[in-house]
Design a protein around this motif. Sequence first.
Motif, PDB file in Angstrom:
ATOM      1  N   ARG A   1     -41.105 -15.303  -5.923  1.00  0.00           N
ATOM      2  CA  ARG A   1     -40.895 -16.509  -5.114  1.00  0.00           C
ATOM      3  C   ARG A   1     -40.981 -17.760  -5.990  1.00  0.00           C
ATOM      4  NH1 ARG A   1     -41.331 -16.072   0.562  1.00  0.00           N
ATOM      5  NH2 ARG A   1     -41.841 -18.291   0.547  1.00  0.00           N
TER       6      ARG A   1
ATOM      7  N   HIS B   1     -47.511  -8.793   2.461  1.00  0.00           N
ATOM      8  CA  HIS B   1     -46.553  -7.778   2.030  1.00  0.00           C
ATOM      9  C   HIS B   1     -47.208  -6.508   1.494  1.00  0.00           C
ATOM     10  CE1 HIS B   1     -43.049 -10.902   1.746  1.00  0.00           C
ATOM     11  NE2 HIS B   1     -43.678 -10.930   2.901  1.00  0.00           N
TER      12      HIS B   1
ATOM     13  N   ASP C   1     -49.756 -15.754   6.242  1.00  0.00           N
ATOM     14  CA  ASP C   1     -49.011 -16.633   5.334  1.00  0.00           C
ATOM     15  C   ASP C   1     -49.764 -17.948   5.196  1.00  0.00           C
ATOM     16  OD1 ASP C   1     -45.728 -16.862   4.475  1.00  0.00           O
ATOM     17  OD2 ASP C   1     -46.874 -18.742   4.602  1.00  0.00           O
TER      18      ASP C   1
ATOM     19  N   ASP D   1     -37.956  -9.209   6.703  1.00  0.00           N
ATOM     20  CA  ASP D   1     -38.146  -8.787   5.319  1.00  0.00           C
ATOM     21  C   ASP D   1     -37.378  -7.505   5.035  1.00  0.00           C
ATOM     22  OD1 ASP D   1     -40.013 -10.684   4.028  1.00  0.00           O
ATOM     23  OD2 ASP D   1     -41.320 -10.136   5.692  1.00  0.00           O
TER      24      ASP D   1
ATOM     25  N   ASP E   1     -34.565 -18.974  -2.472  1.00  0.00           N
ATOM     26  CA  ASP E   1     -35.974 -19.250  -2.794  1.00  0.00           C
ATOM     27  C   ASP E   1     -36.604 -18.239  -3.762  1.00  0.00           C
ATOM     28  OD1 ASP E   1     -35.517 -17.807  -0.480  1.00  0.00           O
ATOM     29  OD2 ASP E   1     -37.284 -18.521   0.581  1.00  0.00           O
TER      30      ASP E   1
ATOM     31  N   GLY F   1     -36.789 -11.959   1.766  1.00  0.00           N
ATOM     32  CA  GLY F   1     -36.886 -12.176   3.219  1.00  0.00           C
ATOM     33  C   GLY F   1     -36.865 -13.639   3.547  1.00  0.00           C
ATOM     34  N   GLY F   2     -36.747 -13.933   4.815  1.00  0.00           N
ATOM     35  CA  GLY F   2     -36.722 -15.333   5.215  1.00  0.00           C
ATOM     36  C   GLY F   2     -36.666 -15.475   6.719  1.00  0.00           C
TER      37      GLY F   2
ATOM     38  N   ARG G   1     -48.822 -20.818   5.061  1.00  0.00           N
ATOM     39  CA  ARG G   1     -48.236 -21.949   5.781  1.00  0.00           C
ATOM     40  C   ARG G   1     -48.636 -22.018   7.252  1.00  0.00           C
ATOM     41  NH1 ARG G   1     -42.254 -20.450   3.853  1.00  0.00           N
ATOM     42  NH2 ARG G   1     -43.227 -18.406   4.105  1.00  0.00           N
TER      43      ARG G   1
ATOM     44  N   VAL H   1     -47.852 -12.455  10.188  1.00  0.00           N
ATOM     45  CA  VAL H   1     -48.016 -12.395   8.732  1.00  0.00           C
ATOM     46  C   VAL H   1     -49.102 -13.383   8.318  1.00  0.00           C
ATOM     47  CG1 VAL H   1     -46.755 -12.213   6.569  1.00  0.00           C
ATOM     48  CG2 VAL H   1     -45.482 -12.451   8.687  1.00  0.00           C
TER      49      VAL H   1
HETATM   50  C1  RP5 Z   1     -43.469 -14.333   4.749  1.00  0.00           C
HETATM   51  O1  RP5 Z   1     -42.666 -15.458   4.464  1.00  0.00           O
HETATM   52  C2  RP5 Z   1     -42.560 -13.388   5.481  1.00  0.00           C
HETATM   53  O2  RP5 Z   1     -43.032 -12.061   5.422  1.00  0.00           O
HETATM   54  C3  RP5 Z   1     -41.254 -13.601   4.740  1.00  0.00           C
HETATM   55  O3  RP5 Z   1     -41.218 -12.801   3.584  1.00  0.00           O
HETATM   56  C4  RP5 Z   1     -41.314 -15.040   4.279  1.00  0.00           C
HETATM   57  C5  RP5 Z   1     -40.358 -15.949   5.001  1.00  0.00           C
HETATM   58  O4  RP5 Z   1     -40.397 -17.251   4.472  1.00  0.00           O
HETATM   59  P1  RP5 Z   1     -39.412 -17.794   3.348  1.00  0.00           P
HETATM   60  O5  RP5 Z   1     -39.133 -16.684   2.376  1.00  0.00           O
HETATM   61  O6  RP5 Z   1     -38.159 -18.224   4.055  1.00  0.00           O
HETATM   62  O7  RP5 Z   1     -40.150 -18.931   2.714  1.00  0.00           O
HETATM   63  O8  RP5 Z   1     -44.577 -14.664   5.490  1.00  0.00           O
END
Ligand code: RP5
Length: 284
Positions: free
Chosen positions: A148, A269, A214, A118, A250, A158-159, A216, A212
Motif C-alpha cells: 500500500r 487481512h 482499519d 478484497d 493505491d 482491494g478497495g 481509518r 475490518v
Molecule cells: C481495508 O481497506 C479493506 O480490507 C480493503 O483492503 C481496503 C479498502 O480501502 P482502500 O484500499 O480503498 O484504501 O480495510
Amino acid sequence: LRNLRMNLSPVYPFGGPERVPIPEDKIEWVSDWVEYTPPEFTLESILRGDKEWADKELQLTDVGLWPKWNQHDGGINRKSHHGNYRTDNDGYPLNPAGRTGIRGRGSLGRWATNHAADCIITRWKKNEDGYVVMLEGKPQLQFIGIIRKDTGEAAFPGGMIDAGEDAMTAVKREFLEEVFSIEEATDEDRSVLEDSLEDVFRDGETVYKGYVDDRRNTDNAWIETEAISFSLNGLDTDVFSNLKFKAGSDAKGALWIDIDQNVKLYASHKSIIKLLIEKENAYW
Ligand code: RP5
Ligand code: MG
Ligand code: MG
C-alpha cells in the motif's frame, strides 16, 4: 466486534486529531459515558463535497435529506454485515465495534458502513523443481499481494465498492487497477489481460464478510469488506507466469507473498487469510 480495534492508532492519520482513549468498560455504546465528547474530524476535501464517491456532510436542520440508515439507499448499500447499527440522539450512525475516540468520517467517504472488497488469488508455493513446498506435512500457500502507498504495508488488492457495483465486480476491478495498472493500459492490453484472467476469476469463494479493523474507522464511519478468493491450483496453466505485475492506483508494489503465521498484513487481512488457510488445510 469489540476486539477489532487493535489498529485504531492514538492519532488519526491524514492530519487528524488524537483519539480520546477508551477504557475497556466504555467501549460499547450501551455503557453510559455522559462526558464522552471526542474530537470531530473529516477530511477537508470530503467536507467540500467535491468527491463524487463521498456522502454529503449532514446538516442537523435537514434531517429529512439524510441517508436512509440500515437500507439500500438508491445505489448505495448502507447496511452492515452485522445487523442493524444504532444511531445516536442526533441521528448519527454508531460504529458497531463501539467507541473509537473520534467523531465524523475521518478520511472515509460514507457515513456508517463503507463497503470494501478484497481479492485473494492463491496458488501452492512450488520449489525450483516444480514440487509443492511442504512444511510440517502441509502445503504452503502464496497469494498475490500489494504494497500500500499509504502505510507501506502488504495487503490484499482491494478497495471501496462503487455505488451500484457488486462485490465481485469491485474485486476484479480493484485487482486490475492495483496489480496491473489497468487504468493506464491501452484497449488492446486491457482486453488481453481480461481474457487471460477469465479462468482465474471463474470460481470465486467468499472467505469473509464483515467489519475490518482499519485505522481509518471512526465512531460514525467504518469499513466492512467482502473478501473473495480464487485458486489457481485447479487450473492447467499459471497465467501469471506470462504476465508482469505493474502496481498502480493505491499500490506501489505487487508480488507473490508466502503465507505463514509470521506474515504481516494491513488491517484485518492476516485474520482473513488465516480463515482461508484453515479451509485449505495449508501450512500456517
Ligand atoms: C481495508 O481497506 C479493506 O480490507 C480493503 O483492503 C481496503 C479498502 O480501502 P482502500 O484500499 O480503498 O484504501 O480495510
Ligand atoms: Mg483501489
Ligand atoms: Mg485499495
